[in-house]
Scaffold this active site. Sequence first.
Site, mmCIF file in Angstrom:
data_model
loop_
_atom_site.group_PDB
_atom_site.id
_atom_site.type_symbol
_atom_site.label_atom_id
_atom_site.label_comp_id
_atom_site.label_asym_id
_atom_site.label_seq_id
_atom_site.Cartn_x
_atom_site.Cartn_y
_atom_site.Cartn_z
ATOM 1 C CG ASP A 1 -1.419 2.051 -2.212
ATOM 2 O OD1 ASP A 1 -0.668 2.481 -3.112
ATOM 3 O OD2 ASP A 1 -2.036 0.980 -2.306
ATOM 4 C CG HIS B 1 1.682 -4.149 -5.804
ATOM 5 N ND1 HIS B 1 1.254 -2.886 -6.102
ATOM 6 C CD2 HIS B 1 0.960 -4.567 -4.743
ATOM 7 C CE1 HIS B 1 0.306 -2.557 -5.263
ATOM 8 N NE2 HIS B 1 0.089 -3.551 -4.432
ATOM 9 C CD GLU C 1 -5.021 0.755 0.224
ATOM 10 O OE1 GLU C 1 -3.861 0.329 0.213
ATOM 11 O OE2 GLU C 1 -5.955 0.149 -0.309
ATOM 12 C CB CYS D 1 -2.352 -5.561 5.855
ATOM 13 S SG CYS D 1 -3.291 -4.438 4.827
HETATM 14 C C1 PEP Z 1 -0.830 -1.212 1.106
HETATM 15 O O1 PEP Z 1 -1.067 -0.341 0.270
HETATM 16 O O2 PEP Z 1 -0.157 -1.022 2.137
HETATM 17 C C2 PEP Z 1 -1.357 -2.579 0.920
HETATM 18 C C3 PEP Z 1 -1.239 -3.490 1.857
HETATM 19 O O3 PEP Z 1 -1.902 -2.878 -0.283
HETATM 20 P P1 PEP Z 1 -1.007 -3.099 -1.594
HETATM 21 O O4 PEP Z 1 0.428 -3.157 -1.175
HETATM 22 O O5 PEP Z 1 -1.470 -4.352 -2.216
HETATM 23 O O6 PEP Z 1 -1.324 -1.886 -2.410
HETATM 24 MG MG MG Z 2 -2.574 -0.672 -1.230
#
Ligand code: PEP
Ligand code: MG
Length: 576
Positions: free
Chosen positions: A461, A196, A437, A508
């Site tokens: 994820d 993150h 995910e 996303c």
């Molecule tokens: C992901 O896991 O791809 C996602 C968009 O959520 P995050 O990166 O916030 O875990």
């Molecule tokens: Mg995620």
Amino acid sequence: MSFTIHGIGVSGGIAIGHAHLVSHARLEVAHYVVPQSQVPEESARFDAAVRTVRAELEGLRAGVPPTAPAEFTAFINLHLMILNDSMLSAAPRRVIETEQCNAEWALKAQMDELLARFDEIEDGYLRERKSDVIQVVGRVMKTLSGQPGYLPPPPAAGSEQNLILVAHDLSPADVVQFKQHQFASFITDLGGTTSHTAVVARSLAIPSIVALHYARHLIRENELVIVDGSQGVVIIAPDPQVLAEYQLRQHQFDLERQKLKRLKHTRAATLDGVEVELHANIELPGDVAEAKENGATGIGLFRSEFLFLNRNDLPDEDEQFEAYRRVVVEMDGMPVTIRTYDLGADKHSDDPQRIVTTPALGLRAIRLCLTEPQRFLTQLRALLRASHHGKINILIPMIATAAEVDQALALIGQAKQSLDDAKVPYDRDIKVGGMIEVPAAALALGMFTKKLDFLSIGTNDLIQYTLAVDRTDDTVAHLYDPLHPAVLNLLAGIIKTADRAGVPVALCGEMAGDVSLTRLLLAFGLRQFSMHAAHLPDVKQAILKSDLAQLKPLARKMLRASDPQKLRALLARMNS
Ligand code: PEP
Ligand code: MG
């Protein structure tokens, strides 16, 4: 002497500036160079603060009434023991002397090191003593602030723009604070491509590199540094020719960016006329302006948990409502998909009452929400109330079982009922979707297409869990591979199954913003991409130059291939 170090570039572009060493959440702790002549005084200031706190604690212990519970004295003894540990009482002095830095910084750096050791402890009781360490350090910090010593001259206005932040590690909560600043770049020793921390770095659209291993040790405060985020290269103390070359490249990169921005109002469609939605990912309401500037036609992922970070309380319903309302109002009729808070793993709130650190396979995301229904209901009510002011979709993170979806939907029903009872308006047609995910969800997708209005693939994820590669761990970052055949087949399978079920599907994760994968995802059938705003123009340009009819046969070949080199060669053909 000039030297170069290599890491993983997580956000492209070139930055040239002066190094500024930072540590966790360090923005609140001053860091400055103390002139050599003042170092003995600074060490003495530190020693005096430790002595004061020791006397305070001893005074407290002496004052404990005989009737008080035994734990009280044990607690003070524990704090005295922590204070007397050489790691906190002696090592900072050495840091002051060798690094010529102020006492607060030296103490904070030592605390971070100590806390990192605690993280490795298996024993839960001992691990929890972290908060005692923080409390003791807090006391010393407070005392130091009452004993000001040498202070550096205030920084010149606008000087942040030339600063390269150098850290051993930074949490997503640290990095999100950078949004209020204008640093040129940041680089860290630890971290993986889709941690993150890296995700937020991309949203800042400043060059950044992780996994440099020794940057924090090798680079000195104020040294001239070049960061090439696209290549993952850091050049320290460059010689004049190298500097000139990078200044030129930086200029060219900026020109290219400006040119791409002209695509802002162009519809995203392939050469054979297939339209694609390009949405933006945001962390905070303030990110909407950049999303619009880069031509986003919606917000595909608002990571609402960032509203919960960097504070020691929780945002109440009204505060959350205001944040969500602000985003939909500013998006002016365009859809806004808000993910319910995905706390846990590397994102945790500072609320001392809350369960804080939870590993990636533990109590995070929807699992955590369902263990605290009142807190979850607060968010759901805020989301529903905001839906009266614009087009909101609710997105549930990390679903893995049908029961989680059922419970989340039941709680949404409960939140609606409470608003109905109070005659508060909301969008009765609000759509609820789930993030795919977890491989189990991808493989048993039918379970979710029946219950949800839309899906969004979280590849960050999904890849982590499919390949068993911790996305935050730089030591396994080389194994994190979006082109692994298992990942490709899962992705293509999700898109196909969702299509057949007539359920819209978006993507996303960071793959959506990786322009080298745009054509592949298009060929898999993806029609909605959500990414950090800075990547939108590049991805749009790739879409505008794509011919789906030509791409599809190559994508089918890629799904059958298992040899990594062949896969890369096929991808290169697709992108040629
Ligand atoms: C992901 O896991 O791809 C996602 C968009 O959520 P995050 O990166 O916030 O875990
Ligand atoms: Mg995620």
